[in-house]
Design a protein around this motif. Structure first.
Motif, PDB file in Angstrom:
ATOM      1  N   UNK A   7       0.834  -1.205   0.000  1.00 24.49           N
ATOM      2  CA  UNK A   7       0.000   0.000   0.000  1.00 24.49           C
ATOM      3  C   UNK A   7       0.866   1.252   0.000  1.00 24.49           C
ATOM      4  N   UNK A   8       1.906   1.264   0.816  1.00 26.21           N
ATOM      5  CA  UNK A   8       2.764   2.451   0.912  1.00 26.21           C
ATOM      6  C   UNK A   8       3.394   2.791  -0.433  1.00 26.21           C
ATOM      7  N   UNK A   9       3.893   1.774  -1.127  1.00 23.67           N
ATOM      8  CA  UNK A   9       4.541   2.033  -2.412  1.00 23.67           C
ATOM      9  C   UNK A   9       3.537   2.543  -3.448  1.00 23.67           C
ATOM     10  N   UNK A  10       2.347   1.984  -3.436  1.00 26.61           N
ATOM     11  CA  UNK A  10       1.338   2.454  -4.393  1.00 26.61           C
ATOM     12  C   UNK A  10       0.914   3.884  -4.082  1.00 26.61           C
ATOM     13  N   UNK A  11       0.772   4.212  -2.805  1.00 27.01           N
ATOM     14  CA  UNK A  11       0.419   5.578  -2.432  1.00 27.01           C
ATOM     15  C   UNK A  11       1.480   6.556  -2.925  1.00 27.01           C
ATOM     16  N   UNK A  12       2.741   6.193  -2.764  1.00 32.29           N
ATOM     17  CA  UNK A  12       3.827   7.062  -3.218  1.00 32.29           C
ATOM     18  C   UNK A  12       3.721   7.332  -4.719  1.00 32.29           C
ATOM     19  N   UNK A  13       3.464   6.300  -5.483  1.00 31.16           N
ATOM     20  CA  UNK A  13       3.368   6.471  -6.933  1.00 31.16           C
ATOM     21  C   UNK A  13       2.083   7.175  -7.341  1.00 31.16           C
ATOM     22  N   UNK A  14       0.993   6.921  -6.621  1.00 31.50           N
ATOM     23  CA  UNK A  14      -0.244   7.628  -6.917  1.00 31.50           C
ATOM     24  C   UNK A  14      -0.095   9.120  -6.659  1.00 31.50           C
ATOM     25  N   UNK A  15       0.645   9.477  -5.623  1.00 29.15           N
ATOM     26  CA  UNK A  15       0.923  10.893  -5.346  1.00 29.15           C
ATOM     27  C   UNK A  15       1.632  11.545  -6.531  1.00 29.15           C
ATOM     28  N   UNK A  16       2.624  10.846  -7.086  1.00 29.17           N
ATOM     29  CA  UNK A  16       3.363  11.394  -8.223  1.00 29.17           C
ATOM     30  C   UNK A  16       2.457  11.537  -9.442  1.00 29.17           C
TER      31      UNK A  16
ATOM     32  N   UNK B   3      -7.847  10.397 -16.558  1.00 27.19           N
ATOM     33  CA  UNK B   3      -7.740   9.052 -15.991  1.00 27.19           C
ATOM     34  C   UNK B   3      -9.144   8.486 -15.815  1.00 27.19           C
ATOM     35  N   UNK B   4      -9.395   7.353 -16.435  1.00 29.01           N
ATOM     36  CA  UNK B   4     -10.703   6.698 -16.355  1.00 29.01           C
ATOM     37  C   UNK B   4     -10.736   5.772 -15.136  1.00 29.01           C
ATOM     38  N   UNK B   5     -11.895   5.662 -14.524  1.00 29.56           N
ATOM     39  CA  UNK B   5     -12.068   4.793 -13.359  1.00 29.56           C
ATOM     40  C   UNK B   5     -12.157   3.339 -13.792  1.00 29.56           C
ATOM     41  N   UNK B   6     -11.189   2.533 -13.400  1.00 23.79           N
ATOM     42  CA  UNK B   6     -11.234   1.101 -13.650  1.00 23.79           C
ATOM     43  C   UNK B   6     -11.891   0.364 -12.503  1.00 23.79           C
ATOM     44  N   UNK B   7     -12.203  -0.906 -12.717  1.00 20.50           N
ATOM     45  CA  UNK B   7     -12.883  -1.657 -11.659  1.00 20.50           C
ATOM     46  C   UNK B   7     -11.977  -1.881 -10.449  1.00 20.50           C
ATOM     47  N   UNK B   8     -10.659  -1.972 -10.647  1.00 23.94           N
ATOM     48  CA  UNK B   8      -9.770  -2.112  -9.495  1.00 23.94           C
ATOM     49  C   UNK B   8      -9.677  -0.814  -8.709  1.00 23.94           C
ATOM     50  N   UNK B   9      -9.710   0.319  -9.388  1.00 24.52           N
ATOM     51  CA  UNK B   9      -9.747   1.606  -8.686  1.00 24.52           C
ATOM     52  C   UNK B   9     -11.043   1.715  -7.884  1.00 24.52           C
ATOM     53  N   UNK B  10     -12.133   1.308  -8.500  1.00 26.89           N
ATOM     54  CA  UNK B  10     -13.425   1.354  -7.823  1.00 26.89           C
ATOM     55  C   UNK B  10     -13.442   0.440  -6.601  1.00 26.89           C
TER      56      UNK B  10
ATOM     57  N   UNK C 235      -7.070   3.960   1.835  1.00 22.14           N
ATOM     58  CA  UNK C 235      -6.468   4.920   0.928  1.00 22.14           C
ATOM     59  C   UNK C 235      -6.576   6.317   1.539  1.00 22.14           C
ATOM     60  N   UNK C 236      -5.497   7.101   1.546  1.00 24.05           N
ATOM     61  CA  UNK C 236      -5.574   8.458   2.107  1.00 24.05           C
ATOM     62  C   UNK C 236      -6.707   9.270   1.503  1.00 24.05           C
ATOM     63  N   UNK C 237      -7.307  10.130   2.323  1.00 22.72           N
ATOM     64  CA  UNK C 237      -8.514  10.843   1.914  1.00 22.72           C
ATOM     65  C   UNK C 237      -8.330  11.662   0.643  1.00 22.72           C
ATOM     66  N   UNK C 238      -7.184  12.337   0.516  1.00 23.75           N
ATOM     67  CA  UNK C 238      -7.018  13.204  -0.658  1.00 23.75           C
ATOM     68  C   UNK C 238      -6.899  12.373  -1.938  1.00 23.75           C
ATOM     69  N   UNK C 239      -6.343  11.169  -1.840  1.00 26.07           N
ATOM     70  CA  UNK C 239      -6.293  10.297  -3.014  1.00 26.07           C
ATOM     71  C   UNK C 239      -7.652   9.685  -3.295  1.00 26.07           C
ATOM     72  N   UNK C 240      -8.411   9.432  -2.235  1.00 24.82           N
ATOM     73  CA  UNK C 240      -9.766   8.922  -2.409  1.00 24.82           C
ATOM     74  C   UNK C 240     -10.630   9.948  -3.142  1.00 24.82           C
ATOM     75  N   UNK C 241     -10.549  11.204  -2.730  1.00 19.86           N
ATOM     76  CA  UNK C 241     -11.316  12.260  -3.400  1.00 19.86           C
ATOM     77  C   UNK C 241     -10.894  12.388  -4.860  1.00 19.86           C
ATOM     78  N   UNK C 242      -9.602  12.287  -5.103  1.00 18.77           N
ATOM     79  CA  UNK C 242      -9.070  12.353  -6.475  1.00 18.77           C
ATOM     80  C   UNK C 242      -9.643  11.225  -7.328  1.00 18.77           C
ATOM     81  N   UNK C 243      -9.580   9.995  -6.832  1.00 20.05           N
ATOM     82  CA  UNK C 243     -10.083   8.846  -7.600  1.00 20.05           C
ATOM     83  C   UNK C 243     -11.593   8.914  -7.812  1.00 20.05           C
TER      84      UNK C 243
END
Length: 253
Positions: free
Chosen positions: A80-89, A103-110, A139-147
């Motif tokens: 999770x930590x590594x994915x969060x780091x890359x999602x931030x970038x 960026x389109x919402x995929x089923x894994x993002x959903x 998932x951190x709140x700001x990334x959740x809002x983004x997705x």
């Protein structure tokens, strides 16, 4: 004339995504948009599924462990930590050119936003690193809002980009979606869906194509879950015309 550059499902392979974006002259070495992207001349489309590595080997590589164990909270934390780091970038990249990076919402993002569904692979790996009920992290709140703001499709005239198919039912990841086999088969069994939807061309992901991008000119569609094969799709589009597609080609990198 705009150039649309469409990239397939990421599944946490961010190194390959950045390599593709750099090869397409869409990102620089600092993971920032290039001048054509900032100017809107290049339109970047990510077809969805940013998260969840595709297999145990990729999880181990991401987490930096010899063998990944989805039952180990420490391994889930690392993944999770590594994915969060890359999602931030990636969020910073989009924030620098929101008019040109989509960026389109995929089923894994959903599934990260809606943890009612625990997804897995045919090899037995379950994706629970962002599921607190199964030992993962929220998932951190700001990334959740983004997705949550990711669209389920993008249309430019009669050109469509969507994660799965032209069918509206395939853009809602509910019980029926996961019980149905057609999301993985439609492009072979019923490719006429593109024409029936009134589209001049459709670009989709979701189903991995082993040999790279599947370009079906007869049925006016492309299946682009092909980052693993180091290919992406390039389209020249005139948004002023009803039929906007002028050329389409696969590009190795």
């Amino acid at each position: 004339m705009h150039k649309f550059l469409a990239f397939g499902d990421v599944h946490a392979d961010f190194d390959t995504l950045w390599s593709a974006l750099r090869a397409a002259s869409c990102a620089d070495a600092a993971h920032q948009p290039t001048a054509p992207v900032r100017a809107g001349l290049f339109q970047v489309i990510l077809i969805g599924d940013l998260v969840h590595p595709k297999n145990e080997r990729e999880y181990a590589r991401l987490a930096g462990v010899p063998r990944f164990d989805a039952r180990d909270p420490e391994h889930l934390f690392l993944a999770a930590r590594e994915q969060v780091k890359h999602l931030e970038a990636l969020k910073a990249y989009q924030d620098a050119a929101p008019h040109a990076v989509h960026i389109i919402l995929g089923n894994h993002d959903d599934a990260v936003l809606n943890t009612n569904y625990v997804l897995g692979t045919s090899g037995g790996v379950v994706h629970t690193e962002f599921d607190p009920d199964h030992g993962g992290l929220m998932l951190p709140d700001h990334l959740r809002v983004w997705m949550q703001a990711f669209p389920r499709e993008i249309r430019v005239g009669t050109l469509q980009f969507a994660h799965v198919s032209p069918l509206p039912a395939h853009s809602h990841y509910d019980d029926l979606f996961y019980a149905d086999h057609s999301p993985k088969r439609w492009f072979r069994e019923t490719p006429e869906y593109v024409e029936m939807a009134g589209l001049s061309f459709g670009v989709y992901g979701h189903t991995q194509i082993d040999d790279g991008v599947l370009l079906d000119q007869e049925h006016r569609l492309a299946m682009i879950d092909a980052l693993h094969a180091r290919e992406y799709l390039e389209l020249l589009v005139d948004p002023q015309h009803r039929t906007p597609l002028h050329s389409v080609r696969t590009v190795p990198f």
